[in-house]
Design an enzyme around this catalytic site. Structure first.
Site, PDB file in Angstrom:
ATOM      1  CG  ASP A 104      30.992  82.189  24.502  1.00 46.28           C
ATOM      2  OD1 ASP A 104      32.025  82.877  24.533  1.00 46.28           O
ATOM      3  OD2 ASP A 104      30.837  81.162  25.181  1.00 46.28           O
ATOM      4  CD  GLU A 163      37.884  80.499  22.545  1.00 49.92           C
ATOM      5  OE1 GLU A 163      37.811  79.280  22.788  1.00 49.92           O
ATOM      6  OE2 GLU A 163      37.666  81.384  23.397  1.00 49.92           O
TER       7      GLU A 163
END
Length: 488
Positions: free
Chosen positions: A66, A217
């Site tokens: 991420d 997302e």
């Protein structure tokens, strides 16, 4: 994250690197294209995966995911999902050149956050007001911490910034528009967009939920030529086909028009997603795409990687080529590359390597074959197998077509991702195996890079003998990888 044989290989590479460092202390001269990595300490671990003068992939020394990326004070900084007990410790990694990455240590520890101590995920960092703002997920709420430097220490504001709508209000991303207005995007499945106040630690105005098709997302927004590009990840992160798509709008809050996929799995590399983007400082059209991926069957063993991102002539993001070599060394003094440095036309392509008697070596089709054939070096002849027609495609890449009557295309065999893949001529197709980027090195010299692998044309082992094989290899700056374009 890597399979066992790769872990063994990494240990071997690490041992070899230590030997090289010791030898470098004894012998000050380092072979061209080789780079000795920074020393490793308990507080600062330099990445050893760089190959030649390229970053290699993955780029960070530990499994993590991420990523967000910024550029500040002459360095690139990457921030990732937290590690440590209950994913509570956020680290920053810095690099002056995209090759060597240093772990700057813990920049935010959830043990010091009053309202949440677990599940620290997916940070986003921006600079403003002489401060750095660190947005993060903790216990499925969005927080913000403030620091004076890119590596903090970051101090939480004392309460959650937002919870958002939907069951998973995670993955914050903050974008500052050219008019100075800041926006925060966040949420899994439910997409939240809201303006930030000028203090950067409070939200203001109405919350929007304009969501492009397939959104799951990890929103990331950039602006180019007055168009807003929203990149986002599709599918659960554990899915092999976790990937990035993008949508565009003329408004930072949407509505958004889906433009399609820009990452895909490649071979053993699965789940290329959750990305960030950074434009090379001072260069208008050089973009780097930072993301995570995995090669392990353990879905939690993800790796951070970096590859180039390009736009076509119509302003669409071209599919990202997932590579093992990564990107070339890019420090503050590195020049901006012109996307089309060679005018369309016909050329002989000469290597900087000469024969032992001083004769030039040229990119040559073996035996002047008019069929699909191998590409090699040879001394100058009158054969059309040494004449190449260059045509710029309007997207940073050229087609390079033989002047022989059958007009075969310079081709990376099977779009090989690994260095050593063969270079040949083949029937003309529209795939990335036959697209080439030509980058000026100054003084009339160039490197020729495959779009598919980001590796360069290379004479095997720098062999000065006519007939030596031409292959793809990671960029290391040796004469075997440097070419000139002459009148045919």
């Amino acid at each position: 994250m890597k399979k066992q044989r790769k872990k063994i290989a990494q240990l071997f590479v690490g041992a070899v690197s230590i030997v090289l460092i010791i030898n470098a202390c004894k012998e000050k001269d380092i072979a061209p294209g080789e780079s000795v990595k920074a020393e490793v300490s308990t507080s600062s671990a330099a990445q050893l995966n760089a190959i030649g003068l390229m970053s290699g992939n993955p780029i960070l020394p530990v499994p993590t995911a991420d990523p967000d990326v910024i550029y500040a004070d002459g360095k690139y900084y990457i921030y990732t999902t937290a590690t440590g007990p209950n994913a509570s410790q956020f680290h920053a990694y810095s690099s002056p050149d995209l090759l060597n990455w240093t772990d700057e240590g813990i920049v935010l520890d959830l043990a010091n956050v009053s309202w949440a101590q677990t599940d620290g995920w997916a940070p986003s960092v921006v600079a403003r007001n002489g401060k750095y703002y660190f947005y993060f997920t903790a216990a499925k709420k969005i927080g913000v911490a403030v620091g004076d430097t890119p590596i903090g220490p970051f101090v939480d504001k004392g309460s959650a910034l937002a919870t958002g709508d939907g069951s998973d209000p995670i993955d914050p991303m903050v974008f500052i528009d050219t008019d100075g207005q800041a926006y925060m995007y966040w949420g899994n499945t439910t997409f939240n967009i809201q303006r930030l106040d000028s203090d950067m630690i409070s939200l203001t105005g109405e919350r929007g939920h304009n969501k492009p098709s397939n959104y799951f997302e990890a929103a990331y927004v950039i602006k180019r030529n007055d168009i807003y590009y929203l990149m986002y990840s599709v599918n659960h992160f554990g899915n092999d086909d976790y990937h990035v798509e993008y949508a565009t709008s003329t408004n930072p809050m949407g509505p958004w028009t889906n433009k399609g996929r820009i990452t895909s799995p490649r071979g053993e590399i699965k789940g290329p997603g959750h990305n960030a983007v950074i434009r090379k400082p001072g260069c208008s059209e050089e973009y780097f795409f930072v993301y995570h991926r995995r090669t392990s069957t353990n879905i939690h063993e993800r790796q951070v990687a970096i590859d180039r991102m390009f736009f076509d002539a119509a302003g669409n993001i071209m599919p990202i080529n997932i590579t093992n070599s990564g990107v070339t060394q890019t420090g503050p003094s590195a020049p901006c590359y012109t996307p089309d440095p060679i005018p369309d036309g016909q050329y002989a392509i000469r290597s900087k390597v000469n024969t032992t008697t001083g004769a030039g070596l040229y990119l040559d089709i073996a035996g002047c074959s008019q069929g699909n054939a191998d590409v090699r070096t040879w001394t100058r002849t009158d054969c059309d197998g040494q004449k190449w027609n260059l045509t710029y495609q309007g997207n940073g890449f050229y087609k390079i077509i033989s002047a022989l009557p059958t007009h075969k295309s310079l081709d990376l065999d099977a779009c090989g991702i690994d260095r050593g893949a063969n270079i040949q001529v083949w029937d003309v197709f529209s795939n990335d195996c036959q697209l080439w980027r030509i980058e000026s090195l100054g003084n009339g010299s160039y490197r020729i890079m495959s779009k598919s692998s980001n590796n360069v044309l290379d004479i095997a082992d720098g062999d000065p003998t006519p007939g030596a094989d031409v292959r793809s290899w990671n960029w290391n700056g040796t004469d075997a990888q440097i070419w000139e374009f002459e009148a045919p």
